[in-house]
Design a protein around this motif. Structure first.
Motif, mmCIF file in Angstrom:
data_model
loop_
_atom_site.group_PDB
_atom_site.id
_atom_site.type_symbol
_atom_site.label_atom_id
_atom_site.label_comp_id
_atom_site.label_asym_id
_atom_site.label_seq_id
_atom_site.Cartn_x
_atom_site.Cartn_y
_atom_site.Cartn_z
ATOM 1 N N PHE A 1 -65.329 61.646 48.949
ATOM 2 C CA PHE A 1 -64.967 60.312 49.421
ATOM 3 C C PHE A 1 -64.292 60.378 50.791
ATOM 4 N N SER A 2 -63.339 61.285 50.940
ATOM 5 C CA SER A 2 -62.629 61.403 52.213
ATOM 6 C C SER A 2 -63.567 61.813 53.341
ATOM 7 N N GLU A 3 -64.576 62.618 53.028
ATOM 8 C CA GLU A 3 -65.533 63.053 54.047
ATOM 9 C C GLU A 3 -66.438 61.901 54.484
ATOM 10 N N VAL A 4 -66.824 61.047 53.541
ATOM 11 C CA VAL A 4 -67.641 59.890 53.897
ATOM 12 C C VAL A 4 -66.874 58.977 54.846
ATOM 13 N N LEU A 5 -65.610 58.661 54.508
ATOM 14 C CA LEU A 5 -64.822 57.785 55.365
ATOM 15 C C LEU A 5 -64.582 58.396 56.738
ATOM 16 N N ALA A 6 -64.418 59.729 56.764
ATOM 17 C CA ALA A 6 -64.157 60.408 58.039
ATOM 18 C C ALA A 6 -65.361 60.350 58.973
ATOM 19 N N GLN A 7 -66.557 60.106 58.430
ATOM 20 C CA GLN A 7 -67.763 60.059 59.259
ATOM 21 C C GLN A 7 -68.026 58.685 59.865
ATOM 22 N N PRO B 1 -74.337 56.534 36.399
ATOM 23 C CA PRO B 1 -74.570 56.342 37.835
ATOM 24 C C PRO B 1 -74.151 57.566 38.643
ATOM 25 N N ALA B 2 -74.884 57.827 39.720
ATOM 26 C CA ALA B 2 -74.654 59.037 40.517
ATOM 27 C C ALA B 2 -73.221 59.133 41.020
ATOM 28 N N PHE B 3 -72.631 58.002 41.430
ATOM 29 C CA PHE B 3 -71.304 58.055 42.036
ATOM 30 C C PHE B 3 -70.230 58.524 41.066
ATOM 31 N N THR B 4 -70.473 58.385 39.751
ATOM 32 C CA THR B 4 -69.433 58.713 38.778
ATOM 33 C C THR B 4 -69.115 60.203 38.742
ATOM 34 N N ARG B 5 -69.945 61.041 39.353
ATOM 35 C CA ARG B 5 -69.635 62.471 39.405
ATOM 36 C C ARG B 5 -68.371 62.734 40.221
ATOM 37 N N HIS B 6 -67.958 61.775 41.044
ATOM 38 C CA HIS B 6 -66.777 61.944 41.892
ATOM 39 C C HIS B 6 -65.479 61.517 41.203
ATOM 40 N N PHE B 7 -65.587 61.016 39.964
ATOM 41 C CA PHE B 7 -64.418 60.494 39.262
ATOM 42 C C PHE B 7 -64.347 61.075 37.856
ATOM 43 N N GLN B 8 -63.149 61.043 37.293
ATOM 44 C CA GLN B 8 -62.922 61.469 35.923
ATOM 45 C C GLN B 8 -62.409 60.277 35.137
ATOM 46 N N PHE B 9 -63.075 59.972 34.015
ATOM 47 C CA PHE B 9 -62.739 58.813 33.194
ATOM 48 C C PHE B 9 -62.351 59.281 31.800
ATOM 49 N N ARG B 10 -61.244 58.776 31.288
ATOM 50 C CA ARG B 10 -60.857 59.040 29.909
ATOM 51 C C ARG B 10 -60.473 57.733 29.230
ATOM 52 N N TRP B 11 -61.233 57.388 28.211
ATOM 53 C CA TRP B 11 -61.005 56.158 27.455
ATOM 54 C C TRP B 11 -59.737 56.294 26.616
ATOM 55 N N HIS C 1 -58.349 55.558 31.674
ATOM 56 C CA HIS C 1 -57.658 56.327 32.698
ATOM 57 C C HIS C 1 -58.697 56.859 33.680
ATOM 58 N N VAL C 2 -58.387 56.809 34.970
ATOM 59 C CA VAL C 2 -59.350 57.239 35.976
ATOM 60 C C VAL C 2 -58.626 57.937 37.124
ATOM 61 N N ARG C 3 -59.305 58.910 37.711
ATOM 62 C CA ARG C 3 -58.791 59.575 38.908
ATOM 63 C C ARG C 3 -59.960 60.168 39.674
ATOM 64 N N PHE C 4 -59.738 60.430 40.955
ATOM 65 C CA PHE C 4 -60.711 61.157 41.761
ATOM 66 C C PHE C 4 -60.771 62.607 41.296
ATOM 67 N N ARG C 5 -61.946 63.199 41.326
ATOM 68 C CA ARG C 5 -62.037 64.641 41.113
ATOM 69 C C ARG C 5 -61.598 65.388 42.371
ATOM 70 N N GLU C 6 -61.733 64.726 43.514
ATOM 71 C CA GLU C 6 -61.282 65.295 44.778
ATOM 72 C C GLU C 6 -59.757 65.316 44.816
ATOM 73 N N ALA C 7 -59.176 66.449 45.159
ATOM 74 C CA ALA C 7 -57.724 66.553 45.299
ATOM 75 C C ALA C 7 -57.330 66.021 46.672
ATOM 76 N N THR C 8 -56.895 64.781 46.710
ATOM 77 C CA THR C 8 -56.588 64.156 47.978
ATOM 78 C C THR C 8 -55.450 63.160 47.802
ATOM 79 N N ALA D 1 -52.237 64.090 43.567
ATOM 80 C CA ALA D 1 -53.672 63.875 43.679
ATOM 81 C C ALA D 1 -54.369 63.911 42.327
ATOM 82 N N ASP D 2 -53.808 64.636 41.356
ATOM 83 C CA ASP D 2 -54.445 64.744 40.044
ATOM 84 C C ASP D 2 -53.880 63.750 39.029
ATOM 85 N N ALA D 3 -53.079 62.792 39.475
ATOM 86 C CA ALA D 3 -52.497 61.806 38.562
ATOM 87 C C ALA D 3 -53.543 60.773 38.158
ATOM 88 N N PHE D 4 -53.503 60.379 36.890
ATOM 89 C CA PHE D 4 -54.402 59.341 36.397
ATOM 90 C C PHE D 4 -53.809 57.963 36.668
#
Length: 262
Positions: free
Chosen positions: A3-9, A138-148, A166-173, A219-222
């Motif tokens: 995500f951060s790389e997309v915005l940086a471009q 969906p393809a984009f969900t690979r970038h996130f972690q979801f826990r019901w 609960h949701v968080r980015f998989r990217e540590a940012t 960065a790893d907080a839900f």
């Protein structure tokens, strides 16, 4: 691409901005709506660099395909404390997505209401995690972690269209307001949990009100999202979401109009 790389471009052009977005950010035929809105706000930040973001209103008009995306933005009005802006993602003369973002300075007020987060199970049960399944989720969900923590997974015939996830980015940012925008649009509509087989669904409009602007969390907080379909008829769903930050404070309120084909 992260995500951060997309915005940086995101790059300025003579009449706006452009950015390349890969297929890993697709949501069906279009780019993930949270990323569309985040890109628009990131572009508008160059026009309003200092004021906090308060409200974002998005209309999804047509699919935004992966590849090169072009954006055009402008300031609509600058008031004493608030600045209204708009940004359009477009293909030639066709507007695909329209984003209105309102930035506003804080002001003194004696009124302060702090909602209390309802109790719910934590995010420590990996058995309640939604897996990424290529071709299914969906393809984009690979970038996130979801826990019901409450409610059914999509297409499990749940009795109610209510979920807590609960949701968080998989990217540590480090979180920013653009990442908060993306987080707030990640979870599937709880209406999909009531179906017993996959159906097509798509957002028409989305309003996000940012209430607590604190993003200084690990960065790893839900973060937790409490979602509910408040009404549904004729293939249109009215959906409300509360986004709670890792400290338990209400970070944002979301309202969406969703169409469902089934």
């Amino acid at each position: 691409m992260l995500f951060s790389e997309v915005l940086a471009q995101l790059r300025p052009e003579a009449d706006g901005w452009s950015v390349e977005v890969g297929e890993d950010w697709q949501q069906g035929r279009t780019i993930f709506g949270g990323l569309q809105t985040a890109l628009a706000v990131q572009a508008l930040r160059t026009l309003v660099p200092d004021l906090p973001l308060r409200v974002v209103q998005t209309t999804f008009m047509a699919p935004v395909p992966a590849g090169r995306i072009r954006l055009q933005g402008r300031v609509l009005r600058t008031g004493k404390s608030a600045v209204h802006t708009e940004c359009r993602l477009h293909d030639g003369d066709q507007t695909l997505c329209l984003v209105v973002a309102i930035f506003g300075a804080g002001r003194e007020s004696t009124l302060r209401i702090e909602p209390r987060r309802p109790d719910a199970p934590g995010a420590d049960d990996p058995q309640r995690e939604l897996p990424f399944v290529p071709g299914i989720t969906p393809a984009f969900t690979r970038h996130f972690q979801f826990r019901w923590c409450e409610g059914g997974f999509p297409y499990t015939g749940a009795a109610q269209a209510v979920t807590k996830i609960h949701v968080r980015f998989r990217e540590a940012t480090t979180a920013t307001d653009t990442q908060l925008i993306a987080l707030a649009d990640t979870i599937p509509s709880p209406g999909l949990s009531t179906f017993r087989k996959p159906v097509i669904a798509s957002s028409l409009t989305w309003t996000l009100e940012l209430l607590d602007l604190d993003t200084h969390f690990a960065a790893d907080a839900f973060w937790r999202m409490d979602a509910e379909v408040t009404a549904a008829a004729d293939g249109y769903l009215a959906q409300s979401v509360q986004l709670w930050n890792p400290a338990g404070r209400l970070a944002a309120l979301s309202r969406q109009s969703v169409v469902v084909f089934g």
